[in-house]
Design an enzyme around this catalytic site. Structure first.
Site, PDB file in Angstrom:
ATOM      1  N   PRO A   1      56.838  18.648  26.493  1.00  0.00           N
ATOM      2  CA  PRO A   1      55.972  18.925  25.509  1.00  0.00           C
ATOM      3  C   PRO A   1      55.673  20.646  25.481  1.00  0.00           C
ATOM      4  CG  PRO A   1      54.921  18.438  27.415  1.00  0.00           C
ATOM      5  CD  PRO A   1      55.748  18.508  27.492  1.00  0.00           C
TER       6      PRO A   1
ATOM      7  N   CYS B   1      48.918  23.798  31.189  1.00  0.00           N
ATOM      8  CA  CYS B   1      49.386  25.297  30.390  1.00  0.00           C
ATOM      9  C   CYS B   1      48.195  26.658  30.840  1.00  0.00           C
ATOM     10  CB  CYS B   1      48.297  24.287  29.306  1.00  0.00           C
ATOM     11  SG  CYS B   1      48.436  26.180  27.413  1.00  0.00           S
TER      12      CYS B   1
ATOM     13  N   ASN C   1      60.267  20.958  36.611  1.00  0.00           N
ATOM     14  CA  ASN C   1      60.903  21.635  35.585  1.00  0.00           C
ATOM     15  C   ASN C   1      60.282  22.988  36.327  1.00  0.00           C
ATOM     16  OD1 ASN C   1      58.064  22.723  32.755  1.00  0.00           O
ATOM     17  ND2 ASN C   1      60.235  22.001  32.449  1.00  0.00           N
TER      18      ASN C   1
ATOM     19  N   ARG D   1      61.527  25.300  27.203  1.00  0.00           N
ATOM     20  CA  ARG D   1      62.442  26.334  26.666  1.00  0.00           C
ATOM     21  C   ARG D   1      63.505  27.125  26.736  1.00  0.00           C
ATOM     22  NH1 ARG D   1      60.062  31.646  29.617  1.00  0.00           N
ATOM     23  NH2 ARG D   1      60.676  29.942  31.231  1.00  0.00           N
TER      24      ARG D   1
END
Length: 363
Positions: free
Chosen positions: A43, A127, A229, A254
Protein backbone atom coordinates in the site's frame (compact mmCIF):
# COMPACT_ATOMS: atom_id res chain seq x y z
CA UNK A 1 0.84 -5.46 -25.83
CA UNK A 2 4.13 -6.28 -27.46
CA UNK A 3 5.88 -7.12 -24.22
CA UNK A 4 4.88 -10.72 -23.58
CA UNK A 5 5.78 -12.91 -20.66
CA UNK A 6 7.65 -16.01 -21.77
CA UNK A 7 6.03 -19.36 -21.07
CA UNK A 8 7.46 -21.39 -18.22
CA UNK A 9 9.15 -24.58 -19.36
CA UNK A 10 9.48 -27.92 -17.53
CA UNK A 11 7.11 -26.48 -14.93
CA UNK A 12 6.68 -29.64 -12.88
CA UNK A 13 10.41 -30.21 -12.39
CA UNK A 14 11.02 -26.55 -11.61
CA UNK A 15 8.22 -26.45 -9.08
CA UNK A 16 9.66 -29.45 -7.29
CA UNK A 17 13.06 -27.74 -7.23
CA UNK A 18 11.50 -24.57 -5.86
CA UNK A 19 9.68 -26.54 -3.16
CA UNK A 20 12.95 -28.15 -2.07
CA UNK A 21 14.96 -24.93 -2.12
CA UNK A 22 12.48 -22.63 -0.35
CA UNK A 23 10.27 -25.15 1.51
CA UNK A 24 7.21 -23.50 0.01
CA UNK A 25 3.80 -23.93 1.55
CA UNK A 26 0.44 -22.56 0.56
CA UNK A 27 -0.06 -19.17 2.19
CA UNK A 28 -3.43 -18.42 3.74
CA UNK A 29 -4.91 -15.29 5.24
CA UNK A 30 -7.89 -16.58 7.13
CA UNK A 31 -9.60 -18.89 4.66
CA UNK A 32 -8.14 -17.07 1.63
CA UNK A 33 -5.73 -19.37 -0.18
CA UNK A 34 -3.03 -17.28 -1.87
CA UNK A 35 -1.01 -20.18 -3.26
CA UNK A 36 2.74 -20.56 -2.88
CA UNK A 37 5.03 -17.55 -2.50
CA UNK A 38 2.44 -14.90 -3.36
CA UNK A 39 3.59 -11.42 -4.31
CA UNK A 40 1.94 -8.46 -2.60
CA UNK A 41 1.70 -4.92 -3.93
CA UNK A 42 2.53 -2.68 -0.97
CA UNK A 43 0.00 0.00 0.00
CA UNK A 44 1.37 3.41 -1.03
CA UNK A 45 -0.30 6.79 -0.64
CA UNK A 46 -1.05 8.51 -3.95
CA UNK A 47 0.23 5.44 -5.80
CA UNK A 48 -1.93 2.35 -5.28
CA UNK A 49 -5.12 3.71 -6.80
CA UNK A 50 -7.24 1.86 -9.35
CA UNK A 51 -5.18 2.27 -12.54
CA UNK A 52 -1.86 1.32 -10.94
CA UNK A 53 -3.36 -1.64 -9.10
CA UNK A 54 -4.76 -2.82 -12.42
CA UNK A 55 -1.35 -2.65 -14.10
CA UNK A 56 0.31 -4.58 -11.28
CA UNK A 57 -2.42 -7.21 -11.27
CA UNK A 58 -2.06 -7.58 -15.02
CA UNK A 59 1.61 -8.44 -14.52
CA UNK A 60 1.20 -10.94 -11.73
CA UNK A 61 0.72 -9.20 -8.37
CA UNK A 62 -1.31 -11.63 -6.26
CA UNK A 63 -2.59 -9.38 -3.49
CA UNK A 64 -3.64 -5.72 -3.65
CA UNK A 65 -4.02 -3.00 -1.05
CA UNK A 66 -5.79 0.32 -1.29
CA UNK A 67 -3.99 3.51 -0.39
CA UNK A 68 -4.11 3.84 3.38
CA UNK A 69 -7.15 5.63 4.76
CA UNK A 70 -7.47 7.71 7.91
CA UNK A 71 -9.73 6.32 10.61
CA UNK A 72 -10.79 9.82 11.63
CA UNK A 73 -11.67 10.76 8.05
CA UNK A 74 -13.63 7.53 7.62
CA UNK A 75 -15.84 8.02 10.64
CA UNK A 76 -16.41 11.67 9.62
CA UNK A 77 -17.63 10.34 6.26
CA UNK A 78 -15.19 12.36 4.16
CA UNK A 79 -15.96 11.50 0.54
CA UNK A 80 -12.39 11.74 -0.77
CA UNK A 81 -11.31 9.16 1.80
CA UNK A 82 -14.20 6.84 0.99
CA UNK A 83 -13.30 7.01 -2.69
CA UNK A 84 -9.97 5.35 -1.85
CA UNK A 85 -11.91 2.29 -0.69
CA UNK A 86 -13.65 1.73 -4.02
CA UNK A 87 -12.82 -1.84 -5.01
CA UNK A 88 -13.04 -3.63 -8.35
CA UNK A 89 -13.32 -7.25 -9.43
CA UNK A 90 -9.73 -7.34 -10.70
CA UNK A 91 -8.41 -6.28 -7.28
CA UNK A 92 -9.18 -9.49 -5.45
CA UNK A 93 -7.86 -10.60 -3.12
CA UNK A 94 -7.60 -7.07 -1.76
CA UNK A 95 -7.24 -5.33 1.59
CA UNK A 96 -8.30 -1.91 2.79
CA UNK A 97 -5.56 -0.44 4.97
CA UNK A 98 -6.49 1.91 7.81
CA UNK A 99 -4.41 4.00 10.19
CA UNK A 100 -5.04 6.05 13.31
CA UNK A 101 -4.06 6.55 16.92
CA UNK A 102 -7.39 6.28 18.76
CA UNK A 103 -8.58 2.74 19.46
CA UNK A 104 -12.29 3.55 19.33
CA UNK A 105 -11.93 5.44 16.05
CA UNK A 106 -9.92 2.61 14.54
CA UNK A 107 -12.57 0.08 15.55
CA UNK A 108 -15.31 2.17 13.94
CA UNK A 109 -13.18 2.72 10.84
CA UNK A 110 -12.62 -1.02 10.52
CA UNK A 111 -16.38 -1.55 10.60
CA UNK A 112 -16.86 1.06 7.86
CA UNK A 113 -14.10 -0.56 5.79
CA UNK A 114 -15.73 -3.96 6.24
CA UNK A 115 -18.90 -2.62 4.59
CA UNK A 116 -16.89 -2.13 1.38
CA UNK A 117 -16.35 -5.91 1.29
CA UNK A 118 -12.56 -6.23 1.04
CA UNK A 119 -11.09 -9.69 1.53
CA UNK A 120 -9.26 -8.54 4.66
CA UNK A 121 -8.46 -5.40 6.62
CA UNK A 122 -4.89 -4.24 7.19
CA UNK A 123 -3.64 -1.99 9.98
CA UNK A 124 -0.87 0.47 9.17
CA UNK A 125 1.72 0.38 11.94
CA UNK A 126 4.56 1.26 9.60
CA UNK A 127 4.15 4.63 7.87
CA UNK A 128 7.11 6.79 8.97
CA UNK A 129 5.90 10.18 7.70
CA UNK A 130 5.61 13.05 10.17
CA UNK A 131 2.02 13.88 9.28
CA UNK A 132 1.07 10.33 10.32
CA UNK A 133 3.28 9.75 13.36
CA UNK A 134 2.82 13.14 15.02
CA UNK A 135 -0.38 11.92 16.65
CA UNK A 136 1.01 8.46 17.32
CA UNK A 137 -0.38 6.65 14.26
CA UNK A 138 1.50 4.53 11.72
CA UNK A 139 5.03 3.77 12.89
CA UNK A 140 4.34 6.01 15.88
CA UNK A 141 2.57 3.02 17.42
CA UNK A 142 5.96 1.33 17.76
CA UNK A 143 6.58 3.65 20.72
CA UNK A 144 3.69 2.00 22.56
CA UNK A 145 3.54 -1.76 21.86
CA UNK A 146 0.97 -2.26 24.62
CA UNK A 147 -1.45 0.11 22.91
CA UNK A 148 -0.67 -1.46 19.55
CA UNK A 149 -1.66 -4.85 20.93
CA UNK A 150 -4.86 -3.52 22.54
CA UNK A 151 -5.84 -1.73 19.34
CA UNK A 152 -5.27 -4.84 17.26
CA UNK A 153 -7.27 -7.03 19.64
CA UNK A 154 -10.18 -4.58 19.54
CA UNK A 155 -10.23 -4.43 15.74
CA UNK A 156 -9.99 -8.21 15.37
CA UNK A 157 -12.97 -8.63 17.70
CA UNK A 158 -15.00 -5.92 15.94
CA UNK A 159 -15.00 -7.32 12.40
CA UNK A 160 -15.71 -10.64 10.76
CA UNK A 161 -12.93 -10.37 8.18
CA UNK A 162 -9.31 -11.42 8.68
CA UNK A 163 -7.14 -8.61 10.03
CA UNK A 164 -3.48 -8.19 9.10
CA UNK A 165 -0.84 -5.60 9.92
CA UNK A 166 2.18 -3.94 8.35
CA UNK A 167 4.97 -2.51 10.48
CA UNK A 168 8.70 -1.80 10.72
CA UNK A 169 11.62 -3.14 12.72
CA UNK A 170 11.17 -0.58 15.48
CA UNK A 171 11.33 3.14 16.15
CA UNK A 172 15.10 3.50 15.81
CA UNK A 173 18.31 1.47 15.89
CA UNK A 174 18.21 1.18 19.70
CA UNK A 175 14.63 -0.08 19.77
CA UNK A 176 14.38 -2.72 17.09
CA UNK A 177 11.64 -4.61 18.85
CA UNK A 178 10.10 -6.40 15.89
CA UNK A 179 10.41 -9.91 17.34
CA UNK A 180 8.40 -8.89 20.41
CA UNK A 181 5.95 -6.82 18.34
CA UNK A 182 5.34 -9.73 15.98
CA UNK A 183 4.51 -12.03 18.88
CA UNK A 184 2.17 -9.43 20.35
CA UNK A 185 0.34 -8.92 17.06
CA UNK A 186 -0.02 -12.66 16.55
CA UNK A 187 -1.38 -12.98 20.08
CA UNK A 188 -3.80 -10.14 19.29
CA UNK A 189 -5.21 -12.15 16.40
CA UNK A 190 -3.68 -10.89 13.16
CA UNK A 191 -3.83 -13.41 10.32
CA UNK A 192 -0.54 -12.28 8.71
CA UNK A 193 2.19 -9.72 9.27
CA UNK A 194 4.14 -7.67 6.72
CA UNK A 195 7.46 -6.23 7.89
CA UNK A 196 9.45 -3.46 6.23
CA UNK A 197 13.12 -3.94 6.99
CA UNK A 198 13.82 -0.43 8.29
CA UNK A 199 13.15 1.46 11.50
CA UNK A 200 10.97 4.55 11.55
CA UNK A 201 13.98 6.83 12.01
CA UNK A 202 15.53 5.49 8.80
CA UNK A 203 12.51 6.52 6.72
CA UNK A 204 13.64 5.14 3.33
CA UNK A 205 17.37 5.77 3.75
CA UNK A 206 20.09 3.16 4.16
CA UNK A 207 19.44 -0.48 3.40
CA UNK A 208 16.60 -2.70 4.56
CA UNK A 209 17.73 -5.23 7.17
CA UNK A 210 16.21 -8.58 6.27
CA UNK A 211 18.12 -10.39 9.01
CA UNK A 212 15.61 -9.14 11.58
CA UNK A 213 12.74 -10.17 9.32
CA UNK A 214 14.39 -13.61 9.29
CA UNK A 215 14.51 -13.56 13.10
CA UNK A 216 10.74 -13.14 13.15
CA UNK A 217 10.16 -15.86 10.57
CA UNK A 218 12.46 -18.27 12.40
CA UNK A 219 10.93 -17.59 15.80
CA UNK A 220 9.29 -20.92 16.76
CA UNK A 221 6.42 -19.01 18.37
CA UNK A 222 5.34 -17.53 15.06
CA UNK A 223 2.65 -19.45 13.18
CA UNK A 224 1.15 -16.76 10.93
CA UNK A 225 2.51 -15.91 7.45
CA UNK A 226 5.35 -13.39 7.46
CA UNK A 227 5.59 -11.09 4.45
CA UNK A 228 8.96 -9.45 3.76
CA UNK A 229 9.26 -5.94 2.34
CA UNK A 230 12.04 -3.48 1.59
CA UNK A 231 14.47 -2.76 -1.27
CA UNK A 232 13.13 -5.33 -3.74
CA UNK A 233 14.20 -3.63 -6.96
CA UNK A 234 14.39 -6.66 -9.22
CA UNK A 235 14.20 -10.45 -9.45
CA UNK A 236 17.70 -11.14 -8.16
CA UNK A 237 17.17 -9.05 -5.02
CA UNK A 238 13.84 -10.80 -4.46
CA UNK A 239 15.49 -14.21 -4.58
CA UNK A 240 18.35 -13.13 -2.33
CA UNK A 241 16.00 -11.73 0.30
CA UNK A 242 13.85 -14.84 0.12
CA UNK A 243 16.85 -17.10 0.65
CA UNK A 244 18.08 -14.95 3.53
CA UNK A 245 14.81 -14.72 5.40
CA UNK A 246 12.66 -17.70 4.44
CA UNK A 247 9.54 -15.52 4.50
CA UNK A 248 6.20 -16.84 3.28
CA UNK A 249 5.60 -14.03 0.80
CA UNK A 250 7.24 -10.95 -0.66
CA UNK A 251 5.82 -7.44 -0.80
CA UNK A 252 6.99 -4.98 -3.46
CA UNK A 253 6.43 -1.26 -3.13
CA UNK A 254 8.59 1.46 -4.66
CA UNK A 255 10.24 -1.05 -7.00
CA UNK A 256 6.94 -1.42 -8.86
CA UNK A 257 6.47 2.28 -9.61
CA UNK A 258 7.25 2.71 -13.29
CA UNK A 259 7.81 -1.04 -13.50
CA UNK A 260 4.58 -2.92 -12.76
CA UNK A 261 5.90 -5.95 -14.67
CA UNK A 262 8.41 -6.51 -11.85
CA UNK A 263 5.91 -9.03 -10.45
CA UNK A 264 6.12 -11.15 -13.61
CA UNK A 265 9.89 -10.78 -13.64
CA UNK A 266 10.21 -11.98 -10.05
CA UNK A 267 7.85 -14.92 -10.53
CA UNK A 268 9.64 -16.05 -13.66
CA UNK A 269 13.07 -15.79 -12.04
CA UNK A 270 12.04 -17.68 -8.91
CA UNK A 271 10.62 -20.50 -11.01
CA UNK A 272 13.27 -20.73 -13.74
CA UNK A 273 16.39 -18.91 -12.56
CA UNK A 274 16.22 -16.94 -15.80
CA UNK A 275 15.80 -13.20 -16.24
CA UNK A 276 13.10 -12.05 -18.60
CA UNK A 277 14.29 -9.53 -21.19
CA UNK A 278 13.31 -5.99 -20.15
CA UNK A 279 10.59 -4.27 -22.15
CA UNK A 280 11.35 -1.92 -24.99
CA UNK A 281 10.54 1.75 -24.68
CA UNK A 282 7.68 1.13 -27.13
CA UNK A 283 6.28 -1.45 -24.69
CA UNK A 284 6.62 1.00 -21.82
CA UNK A 285 4.87 3.75 -23.78
CA UNK A 286 1.89 1.46 -24.36
CA UNK A 287 1.73 0.71 -20.63
CA UNK A 288 1.80 4.42 -19.85
CA UNK A 289 -1.02 5.06 -22.30
CA UNK A 290 -3.11 2.28 -20.77
CA UNK A 291 -2.55 3.50 -17.22
CA UNK A 292 -3.16 7.12 -18.19
CA UNK A 293 -6.43 6.34 -19.93
CA UNK A 294 -7.66 4.35 -16.95
CA UNK A 295 -6.65 7.14 -14.55
CA UNK A 296 -8.58 9.70 -16.57
CA UNK A 297 -11.60 7.42 -16.81
CA UNK A 298 -11.59 6.76 -13.06
CA UNK A 299 -11.11 10.39 -12.05
CA UNK A 300 -13.64 11.53 -14.69
CA UNK A 301 -11.41 14.55 -15.19
CA UNK A 302 -8.53 14.77 -17.66
CA UNK A 303 -6.36 17.11 -15.62
CA UNK A 304 -6.79 15.08 -12.42
CA UNK A 305 -5.90 11.91 -14.30
CA UNK A 306 -2.75 13.51 -15.68
CA UNK A 307 -1.71 14.86 -12.28
CA UNK A 308 -2.25 11.40 -10.80
CA UNK A 309 0.19 10.00 -13.34
CA UNK A 310 3.06 12.43 -12.84
CA UNK A 311 4.83 10.38 -10.19
CA UNK A 312 4.69 7.44 -12.57
CA UNK A 313 5.86 9.45 -15.59
CA UNK A 314 9.03 10.23 -13.64
CA UNK A 315 9.78 6.54 -13.09
CA UNK A 316 8.67 4.85 -16.31
CA UNK A 317 11.66 5.91 -18.41
CA UNK A 318 14.88 5.53 -16.38
CA UNK A 319 18.40 5.50 -17.81
CA UNK A 320 17.48 6.73 -21.30
CA UNK A 321 20.24 8.85 -22.86
CA UNK A 322 19.59 12.57 -23.34
CA UNK A 323 16.11 12.21 -21.86
CA UNK A 324 16.12 15.00 -19.26
CA UNK A 325 14.32 17.59 -21.38
CA UNK A 326 11.63 15.15 -22.48
CA UNK A 327 11.09 14.04 -18.89
CA UNK A 328 10.61 17.62 -17.73
CA UNK A 329 8.16 18.34 -20.55
CA UNK A 330 6.22 15.18 -19.70
CA UNK A 331 6.00 16.15 -16.04
CA UNK A 332 4.80 19.65 -16.97
CA UNK A 333 2.23 18.61 -19.59
CA UNK A 334 -1.27 19.85 -18.77
CA UNK A 335 -3.44 18.36 -21.52
CA UNK A 336 -4.05 14.87 -22.84
CA UNK A 337 -3.04 16.00 -26.33
CA UNK A 338 0.35 17.27 -25.13
CA UNK A 339 1.00 14.08 -23.16
CA UNK A 340 0.11 11.90 -26.16
CA UNK A 341 2.35 13.96 -28.43
CA UNK A 342 5.25 13.55 -26.03
CA UNK A 343 4.65 9.80 -25.77
CA UNK A 344 4.64 9.63 -29.59
CA UNK A 345 7.96 11.46 -29.63
CA UNK A 346 9.47 9.18 -26.96
CA UNK A 347 8.39 6.09 -28.87
CA UNK A 348 9.73 7.45 -32.16
CA UNK A 349 13.07 8.42 -30.58
CA UNK A 350 13.71 5.44 -28.31
CA UNK A 351 11.16 2.76 -29.22
CA UNK A 352 13.48 -0.20 -29.84
CA UNK A 353 15.74 0.45 -26.83
CA UNK A 354 15.26 -1.95 -23.91
CA UNK A 355 14.96 -0.18 -20.58
CA UNK A 356 17.84 -0.92 -18.22
CA UNK A 357 16.70 -1.22 -14.58
CA UNK A 358 20.01 -2.52 -13.26
CA UNK A 359 21.04 0.57 -11.29
CA UNK A 360 17.69 2.33 -10.89
CA UNK A 361 17.38 3.89 -7.43
CA UNK A 362 14.26 3.40 -5.32
CA UNK A 363 14.75 6.79 -3.66
Amino acid sequence: MRFKIQAFCHFGTLLLTLHHQYKLETVKIGSIDLGEMPLFLAPMEDVTYKSFRYMCKKYGADVMYTEFVSSEALIRDIQKTKQKMTLFDFDRPVAIQIYGHDINSMVEAAKVAEECQPDFIDINYGCPMKKIIRHGAGAGMLLDPDKMQRMTEAIVKAVNLPVTAKTRLGWDHDSRIIVDVAERLQDAGVAALAIHGRTRSMLYTGEADWSLIADVKNNPRMKIPIIGNGDINGPEKAKAFLEQSGVDALMIGRGSIGRPWIFSEVKHYLKTGELLPPPTVADVVQNVRDQLNMSIEWKDNVRSGILMMRRHFARYFPTLPNFRELRIRLLQAETLESVQELLDLIEASYGDIRVDYTNVSLK
